[in-house]
Design an enzyme around this catalytic site. Structure first.
Site, short mmCIF file in Angstrom:
data_model
loop_
_atom_site.label_atom_id
_atom_site.label_comp_id
_atom_site.label_asym_id
_atom_site.label_seq_id
_atom_site.Cartn_x
_atom_site.Cartn_y
_atom_site.Cartn_z
N LYS A 1 -1.07 40.12 -61.49
CA LYS A 1 -0.12 40.79 -62.39
C LYS A 1 0.69 39.76 -63.20
CE LYS A 1 1.79 43.20 -59.05
NZ LYS A 1 0.89 42.81 -57.92
N THR A 2 1.18 38.73 -62.53
CA THR A 2 1.94 37.70 -63.25
C THR A 2 1.04 36.97 -64.24
OG1 THR A 2 3.39 37.39 -61.32
CG2 THR A 2 3.36 35.64 -62.97
N ASP B 1 9.22 41.35 -62.65
CA ASP B 1 8.45 41.50 -61.42
C ASP B 1 9.20 42.38 -60.43
OD1 ASP B 1 6.33 41.14 -59.73
OD2 ASP B 1 6.93 39.14 -59.06
N ARG C 1 -5.48 35.30 -54.77
CA ARG C 1 -4.48 34.36 -54.24
C ARG C 1 -4.89 33.86 -52.86
NH1 ARG C 1 1.12 36.73 -54.59
NH2 ARG C 1 1.06 35.76 -56.66
N THR D 1 4.50 46.54 -56.78
CA THR D 1 3.57 46.76 -55.69
C THR D 1 3.72 48.19 -55.15
OG1 THR D 1 5.20 45.83 -54.15
CG2 THR D 1 3.54 44.34 -55.01
#
Length: 361
Positions: A75-76, A120, A228, A169
């Site tokens: 997302k980032t 975020d 990640r 999230t």
């Protein structure tokens, strides 16, 4: 224990999706710079590409974008790509950092025209700031309150057009008025193993690590569908290969390295296996209450519920039922155990789930 505590616990795990400081530093170097370089999320990339191309063709700012999905899916990275594709600067902040409407007003009033504001964990923003954001997103205006009490005055402040990229999230915690103000909404899905293999190969190239296809597949298969985690496992396997081997990551080296770090073939770590072992060996596969299961594992119930259970449920190893947690046949098979068969007997015998039947039924 609150959400921050469970987030800290997730960040401490090798297979936790939350980024620690080391992850953040490495991810900055590994992040793709444009949509063509971004791996996975095919539908999201295609739709987002249309939105950004159309905005550039009109010479306008892009619509506000909401990205939802589990941590570690990109997302980032996508927010930075949006800014890069639009040729605009990006401002990064988070919901927990905005506790007052004044905090948000200070950020919004300093934005440049066309700038991308990445927010975020937008669902954790305070309610007063959230209500101010409604007007800012829709009318590019905020009302700044000057003074207190009956003499307070609202001064309208015009804002330059900007693009808000919100990431969450927990999309279900966003109020409908806020969700409705996003022009484009996308849900980030977990990655397939083949996509993660491409991620591992790309990261290995950038980190100057030699890896063969089987080694990449071994790492990808234990990465829980999350880039990640794949990058984190790659770094740990790289360390093992440099110390214990010739630096080349093969399937055997990857498997041996991840065995040292207690990450098994399905991506389960020590906490995951502890939950399953307690459920199977102590409670015969359940059903058992969450609090009882947490005590048996020696963890807080929030840690078991928020950190361990989501992946176990997604993998089909554990199920949540009104009566409690139960293990699936796949859980017995994964740990190499045999489910107890149905038994009958008098008081003190065991029932079909392996637990003591106090009433002899």
């Amino acid at each position: 224990m609150n959400w921050d505590d469970t987030t800290d616990t997730a960040a401490e795990r090798l297979v936790g999706p939350v980024a620690d400081r080391e992850d953040q530093a490495v991810e900055a170097a590994l992040r793709p710079k444009d949509l063509d370089e971004f791996i996975g999320q095919e539908k999201v990339r295609e739709q987002l590409d249309l939105v950004l191309r159309a905005a550039r063709a009109r010479g306008a700012t892009a619509d506000h974008v909401l990205l939802s999905g589990a941590p570690g899916l990109g997302k980032t990275t996508l927010s930075m790509i949006i800014a890069a594709e639009m040729g605009a600067p990006i401002r990064i902040t988070s919901g927990p950092a905005i506790q007052h409407a004044g905090d948000l007003a200070a950020i919004l009033s300093s934005l440049q025209e066309g700038e991308v504001l990445f927010l975020d964990e937008i669902h954790r923003m305070s309610r007063p700031a959230e209500e101010m954001l409604y007007m800012a997103m829709e009318d590019f205006r905020v009302d700044v309150i000057v003074g207190k009490g009956p003499g307070a005055t609202a001064i309208p402040l015009e804002l330059p057009p900007f693009t808000l990229v919100g990431a969450t999230t927990r999309a279900g915690l966003l109020p409908p008025p806020l969700r409705d103000r996003f022009g484009f909404t996308a849900h980030m899905e977990f990655y397939e193993p083949a996509e993660l293999e491409r991620v591992v190969h790309r990261s290995a190239s950038l980190l100057d690590v030699e890896i063969d296809p089987d080694g990449a597949a071994e790492i990808a298969g234990r990465s829980r569908g999350t880039p990640r985690i794949a990058n984190r496992l790659l770094r740990r396997v790289r360390d093992y290969a440099q110390v214990k081997a010739d630096g080349v990551i093969t399937k055997e080296i990857a498997a041996a390295a991840l065995a040292v770090y207690e990450v098994d073939a399905r991506g389960l770590d020590r906490l995951d296996r502890a939950v399953l072992q307690a459920l199977l060996k102590l409670f015969g596969g359940g059903p058992v209450g969450l609090s009882t299961l947490a005590v048996a594992v020696g963890e807080e119930r929030e840690t078991v519920e928020e950190v361990a259970e989501p992946f176990l449920v997604r993998e089909g190893l554990l199920a949540r039922t009104p009566r409690g947690r139960i293990a699936t046949p796949a859980a017995w098979a994964h740990l190499g155990l045999t489910p107890p068969g149905p038994q009958t007997g008098g008081p003190g015998g065991t029932g079909g789930n392996g637990q003591q039947d106090l009433f002899g039924t």
